[in-house]
Design an enzyme around this catalytic site. Structure first.
Site, PDB file in Angstrom:
ATOM      1  N   LEU A  72       9.475  62.564  33.895  1.00  0.00           N
ATOM      2  CA  LEU A  72       8.368  63.373  34.029  1.00  0.00           C
ATOM      3  C   LEU A  72       6.996  62.682  34.650  1.00  0.00           C
ATOM      4  O   LEU A  72       6.127  63.167  35.239  1.00  0.00           O
ATOM      5  CB  LEU A  72       7.961  64.150  32.731  1.00  0.00           C
ATOM      6  N   GLU A 128      -6.287  40.153  34.992  1.00  0.00           N
ATOM      7  CA  GLU A 128      -4.988  40.475  34.066  1.00  0.00           C
ATOM      8  C   GLU A 128      -3.965  40.728  34.956  1.00  0.00           C
ATOM      9  O   GLU A 128      -3.057  41.591  34.462  1.00  0.00           O
ATOM     10  CB  GLU A 128      -5.437  41.618  33.064  1.00  0.00           C
ATOM     11  N   CYS A 147       2.619  55.785  29.786  1.00  0.00           N
ATOM     12  CA  CYS A 147       3.557  55.571  28.711  1.00  0.00           C
ATOM     13  C   CYS A 147       3.486  53.960  28.451  1.00  0.00           C
ATOM     14  O   CYS A 147       2.777  52.954  29.306  1.00  0.00           O
ATOM     15  CB  CYS A 147       5.076  55.674  29.437  1.00  0.00           C
ATOM     16  N   HIS A 163     -10.161  57.043  32.754  1.00  0.00           N
ATOM     17  CA  HIS A 163      -8.776  57.859  32.824  1.00  0.00           C
ATOM     18  C   HIS A 163      -8.856  59.025  33.860  1.00  0.00           C
ATOM     19  O   HIS A 163      -7.863  59.667  33.954  1.00  0.00           O
ATOM     20  CB  HIS A 163      -8.544  58.235  31.408  1.00  0.00           C
TER      21      HIS A 163
END
Length: 757
Positions: free
Chosen positions: A17, A485, A517, A696
């Site tokens: 998904l 990072e 995720c 986001h």
């Protein structure tokens, strides 16, 4: 006894998904193709649950982004600004979830917050005075019908009326109590539609019942459900709670005409006592949450059987259930090819928990449960001794004293010394840590792990990326830099890989929000640091510039909260073990010339008990000292930063100040900077950087938008204490969004400096 679950992971066993949704966002597949992927995943979940011998299978636990957002859409509570874009129904939904910036307009996403004490995030519905709550959507009915066409009469799952109103944000003068009549009417219509569709059960999720409730809350809850249940038709209604116990409303809950009540016997500290002391109505079905929906360790059948044996005489019918939705654990152990059987046998992911429910049903049906093969095999497993104990680690923890948690000199004196050392301008600009990670970066990390490239090749690649990142930040004009990072797959998993005592999975992905995720590492044994984890990259980055480069670490509480923790020792013990390891790294960074060190505690609030009476004794009395342990040994001139995001901070703001960091950056953009009032009201002493834009969302904030946010901040925060930064790391964003956003951020800060000379 029958069995059921509260919900199942919706992302797919291979994150299908996520990948389909992201392709859709990029225009690489059509909405029809995305819908087909979703339908296939729902069918696969249905088949897995059917074959597991689960008696009552849920539906509508699927979502393209979030269940609270789904409920807002269902109940006509989507703000007009998204509807006014004129997008398709699906794109309107995603605009609310992610924001939208394009030819149809420019809107920010809804606020996003942590879902109770988990790492899952929900979208916060907005209800205005003119919002007309009514049933307008069809998703729950469509998915019930879809499952029925596949031969399964499911138990539809919907966020309950009380939790929906309690978690919504009221934008005008009206409050939750003003929407009782229309909300109840909408839920009555939902129940009648399912009754007409010949459904047997409807599950209404009410996790807000496990939080502190006052008399107003109880009146709201009872008032809603007296109306809803007074006109529900023939449908059976299950009131499902999770994440704790319902001590404040147990009698009210039992007194309402629900057909079933779901209680959490895993996290509910008082659940079993409530049932034993008060009894349980014989005309209701008890849905007993006895399989942990949040952690991955095998269920201890002896302990579970003891619970069942204690409550069975108090109840009529019992249905064995999970403690919460299984979306908080990975999909299946079947994808873990690298874990040995000696390790895997201790774990149960979502699919394996279905097997545990089936075994518990079989054991419970036996005349002599403890003599069944399933029970004996489980007892043998529980009695095994796992490896991983480290006496030296235990000794370090046991030898800690109060001075190990205290940094000297006091904050105000350190602040003066640091301002003199760094001589940063007013409104210093920085980022939270990570920079965009390209497919090339991810592939290089993967190739190195597989041995496809040498360590020299890997190091050279990473140094080039770091050098480019430093040059970009200098060009942009940022004041305090980061190394980007690029070597890190995840802010917790990376450190887990560098620490002794952790083990790692390959495919154990868990949804955090939307398409994001995470793959939590597993605390297997005692935690210690075998060697420096970040010093090499931080030291190299600092060699590329005269500006300060932050050393970037994840804090002990976040590392623990975003791991699957042990269940054989306390969370406090685990946190202090991790804190000692991070402390060693902090001191190494300082010794190697890193003068600013950021220790992120993004998940500080995550395991905060949901009831305030438990905060100090069960959490804050070890979580705050664990963070202080990390930095108490550094020099006063070394500046310690931390970062927190997507949580409610207001009620623990004094505890956050007690962390004794020098600078704290907060997520604030999605919550309309509401944190500012809290900071001012509590005389927050720490220098602070509330996020000026939402990373986001794919939209690029304008310079004026950022200046407006900064001016609002200056009304509540002294200019000399205000930092300017995005609200989180930039790892998931693309360069095309990141560069102009940071350009606007830096220019906004510069213009504000000129205004405040």
């Amino acid at each position: 006894m029958k069995t059921t679950i509260i919900g199942y992971p919706r992302i797919g066993s291979q994150r299908e998904l996520k990948f389909a949704s992201e392709k859709y966002f990029k225009g690489e597949i059509s909405s029809e193709e995305l819908q087909e992927t979703a339908k296939k995943l729902r069918y696969e979940n249905l088949e897995i649950q059917r074959k597991s011998d689960l008696d009552i299978i849920p539906s509508n636990d699927f979502s393209f982004y979030d269940g609270m957002l789904d409920t807002a859409v269902l109940l006509n509570a989507l703000p007009e600004r998204y509807l006014d874009l004129g997008l398709s129904e699906l794109d309107t939904y995603f605009a609310a979830a992610r924001g939208y910036q394009g030819e149809k307009g420019d809107v920010k996403a809804l606020a996003m917050k942590k879902w109770f004490n988990t790492n899952y995030h929900y979208m916060v519905p907005e209800i205005g005075d003119d919002t007309a709550i009514r049933l307008v959507g069809s998703k729950p009915f469509d998915l019930f019908s879809e499952a029925l066409q596949n031969g399964v009469k499911t138990k539809p799952v919907i966020i309950g009326a009380y939790t929906f109103l309690k978690l919504s944000r009221f934008m005008g003068t009206k409050k939750a109590e003003d929407f009782v009549e229309e909300t109840a009417a909408a839920y009555i219509e939902i129940l009648w539609k399912f009754s007409e569709a010949n459904a047997e059960w409807v599950q209404l999720d009410e996790p807000c019942l496990v939080m502190d409730m006052n008399e107003t809350d109880k009146r709201l809850f009872v008032g809603l459900y007296e109306k809803i249940l007074g006109n529900k038709g023939s449908i059976k209604v299950l009131l499902q709670t999770y994440f704790g116990d319902v001590r404040d409303c147990y009698n009210e809950l039992c007194g309402l005409p629900f057909d079933g009540v779901g209680l959490d016997f895993v996290e509910g500290k008082q659940t079993i006592d409530l049932v034993l002391k008060n009894g349980f109505p014989k005309d209701k079905v008890l849905f007993a949450g006895i399989v942990n929906g949040k952690n991955i360790w095998r269920n201890n059948y002896e302990k579970t059987l003891e619970i069942i044996e204690k409550i069975i005489s108090k109840c009529g019918e019992i249905v064995l259930n999970t403690s919460c939705s299984l979306l908080h654990v990975p999909y299946t152990l079947e994808n873990e090819a690298k874990l040995t059987e000696d390790v895997k046998k201790h774990f149960a992911f979502a699919k394996e928990k279905l097997g545990e429910l089936a075994e518990l049903k079989k054991i419970s049906a036996s005349h002599d449960p403890r003599e069944t093969p399933e029970f004996k095999a489980n007892s043998a497993l529980m009695n095994e001794t796992r490896s991983g104990e480290n006496a030296a680690v235990h000794n370090r923890v046991n030898e800690l004293s109060e001075k190990d948690h205290t940094r000297l000199p006091e904050f105000s004196e350190r602040e003066k010394m640091q301002k003199n050392r760094f001589k940063l301008p007013l409104f210093p600009t920085t980022t939270i840590g990570s920079f965009p990670q390209t497919a090339e970066v991810r592939m290089t990390r993967s190739d190195f792990k597989k041995g496809a490239i040498s360590e020299e090749q890997y190091d050279e690649f990473m140094k080039n990326r770091i050098k480019d990142c430093i040059e970009l930040q200098e060009k942009l004009g940022l004041d305090v830099l980061v190394h980007g990072e690029f070597e890190r797959n995840d802010m917790v998993e990376y450190f887990g890989e560098c620490l002794d005592g952790y083990i790692f999975t390959e495919k154990a992905w868990v949804q955090s929000y939307g398409t994001r995720c995470v793959k939590p590492p597993v605390v297997w044994g005692d935690i210690s640091r075998a060697k420096p984890m970040t010093v090499k990259w931080s030291k190299y980055a600092q060699s590329c510039t005269d500006k300060p480069v932050k050393g970037m670490l994840t804090g002990p509480v976040t590392i623990l909260n975003w791991s699957f923790p042990r269940e054989d020792i306390s969370l406090r013990e685990s946190a202090l073990q991790i804190a000692l390891a991070i402390r060693d790294e902090v001191l190494d960074l300082e010794a190697n010339g890193i003068s600013i060190i950021q220790v992120d505690e993004a998940a500080l609030r995550e395991k905060l008990p949901l009831r305030k009476s438990d905060w100090k004794s069960d959490y804050l009395d070890w979580a705050i000292p664990a963070f202080r342990l990390v930095h108490s040994g550094v020099k006063p001139e070394t500046q310690i930063h931390t970062h927190m995001c997507y949580s409610e901070f207001a009620d623990i703001i004094t505890d956050i100040d007690d962390m004794d960091a020098d600078v704290i950056t907060f997520e604030a953009s999605r919550s309309d900077l509401t944190i500012l009032d809290v900071l001012k009201a509590n005389d927050f002493r720490t220098e602070v950087g509330p996020g000026v834009y939402d990373i986001h969302s794919p939209r690029v904030p304008s310079k004026e938008e950022i200046k407006t946010a900064l001016r609002k901040m200056l009304d509540k925060i002294p200019a000399e204490k205000l930092w300017v930064n995005p609200d989180c790391g930039l790892k998931t964003r693309g360069k095309a969004e990141t560069v102009p956003s940071l350009e606007n951020l830096v220019n906004a800060a510069k213009e504000l400096r000129n205004e405040n000379k």
